[in-house]
Scaffold this motif. Structure first.
Motif, PDB file in Angstrom:
ATOM      1  N   ALA A 116       1.045  -1.289  -0.073  1.00 51.92           N
ATOM      2  CA  ALA A 116       0.132   0.196   0.118  1.00 51.92           C
ATOM      3  C   ALA A 116       0.981   1.240  -0.044  1.00 51.92           C
ATOM      4  N   VAL A 130      -3.804   4.418  -0.728  1.00 50.74           N
ATOM      5  CA  VAL A 130      -4.507   4.526   0.480  1.00 50.74           C
ATOM      6  C   VAL A 130      -4.470   6.159   0.951  1.00 50.74           C
ATOM      7  N   GLU A 139      -5.645   5.649   6.536  1.00 52.35           N
ATOM      8  CA  GLU A 139      -5.782   4.089   6.001  1.00 52.35           C
ATOM      9  C   GLU A 139      -4.335   3.560   6.140  1.00 52.35           C
TER      10      GLU A 139
END
Ligand SMILES: [Zn+2]
Length: 316
Positions: A106, A284, A288
């Motif tokens: 991510a 993200v 997050e």
């Protein structure tokens, strides 16, 4: 008329009996039935046991407490929904990236210096087309001039951070630092209905007083691990390379949607996103990213993982 009418007398006795029974039913059982609903809300463990041990007065108090708790919970839920929050570990800390597993690829794209005409909305269109979310660090005085653009940013589901009111690089006394940050946050809230606990110092300067103030108020100070290095002379190809060469899981990418001509950024952005998607990255927001880090940490604590970011006070 010495004698009472026998019918009248029987009726009186019957009426008295009905009244007495009704009083018992209404006074004892009915409140119990009504109150049990409230007690179930307030104490879901064993309402019967709680109820059996309480008088009506106490039961009503419990019911009221239940309502108060429910209202407070709703307010907390609303607060959470409309806050770009920071997990406790990062409050008052500076972070450049977070440690994530290679398997958890991510990355957080961040855009500074908006809201800005044309470019912010072009960035929003690209993010929408790519179906990803990012974080925008707003400048207060730009927000004042372009509130509708900021509203589009939050309506699209992106996160917001605070990038001061007037983008000072030079040293500022504490009261000016407070003004720069809190005036911006107040306008962000007024314009979008969101509170943010994220701060990014202009130019990444950590020594001019703004960072100290932000730490003291428990903001997370978001730096970056990848810099697109946008300048007047940069080609979009250079920006793509700068980001791709430094991208990493848990990384934070610095880009700009405002403050000048961002044509190269807008050209580079779809390529950056597509290439990172090909490498298996998901995108993200900063809140997050911290949630992912927390999950990662929970799973790795047992494996004695080394302690990664955040950077403790005094080192940055
Ligand atoms: Zn900036």
């Amino acid at each position: 008329m010495d004698e009472l009418n026998p019918f009248f007398s029987k009726s009186m006795v019957l009426l008295a009996a009905i009244t007495a029974i009704s009083t018992i039913i209404i006074g004892t059982f009915l409140p119990t039935l009504i109150l049990s609903g409230g007690i179930v809300e307030a104490n879901s463990n064993s309402p019967e046991i709680v109820l059996a041990s309480l008088g009506v007065q106490e039961a009503m108090t419990v019911r009221l407490e239940g309502f108060t708790k429910a209202i407070a919970q709703k307010q907390t839920d609303k607060e959470k929904r409309f806050t770009f929050a920071v997990t406790p570990e990062f409050q008052g800390k500076t972070l450049y990236e977070v440690a994530l597993d290679e398997s958890e690829k991510a990355i957080a794209l961040t855009f500074d210096d908006g809201p800005w005409p044309i470019y912010t909305e072009q960035v929003l269109d690209i993010l929408k087309e790519q179906d990803i979310k990012a974080t925008f660090f707003l400048i207060g005085q730009h927000l004042k001039h372009h509130p509708a653009i900021a509203q589009k940013v939050v309506e699209a589901g992106h996160a917001l951070g605070n990038h001061t009111w007037s983008h000072h690089y030079h040293n500022v006394p504490r009261e000016i630092a407070a003004q720069e940050i809190e005036d911006t946050n107040a306008l962000i809230y007024e314009t979008t209905g969101f509170k943010t606990h994220w701060f990014r110092p202009p130019g990444g300067v950590l020594t001019n007083g703004l960072n100290d103030y932000a730490h003291s108020q428990n903001y997370a100070v978001a730096m970056w691990s990848s810099d697109a290095r946008e300048s007047f002379f940069s080609s979009s190809g250079a920006l793509v390379n700068n980001v791709l060469n430094s991208a990493k899981p848990g990384g934070i990418v610095l880009l700009h949607d405002g403050g000048g001509d961002r044509t190269a950024t807008v050209q580079a952005l779809p390529i950056i996103i597509t290439k990172l998607k090909e490498r298996g990255y998901k995108f993200v927001t900063l809140p997050e990213l911290l949630e992912l880090y927390e999950q990662h940490q929970q799973t790795t604590i047992a494996e004695n993982a080394p302690n990664p970011t955040p950077v403790p006070d005094g080192i940055d």
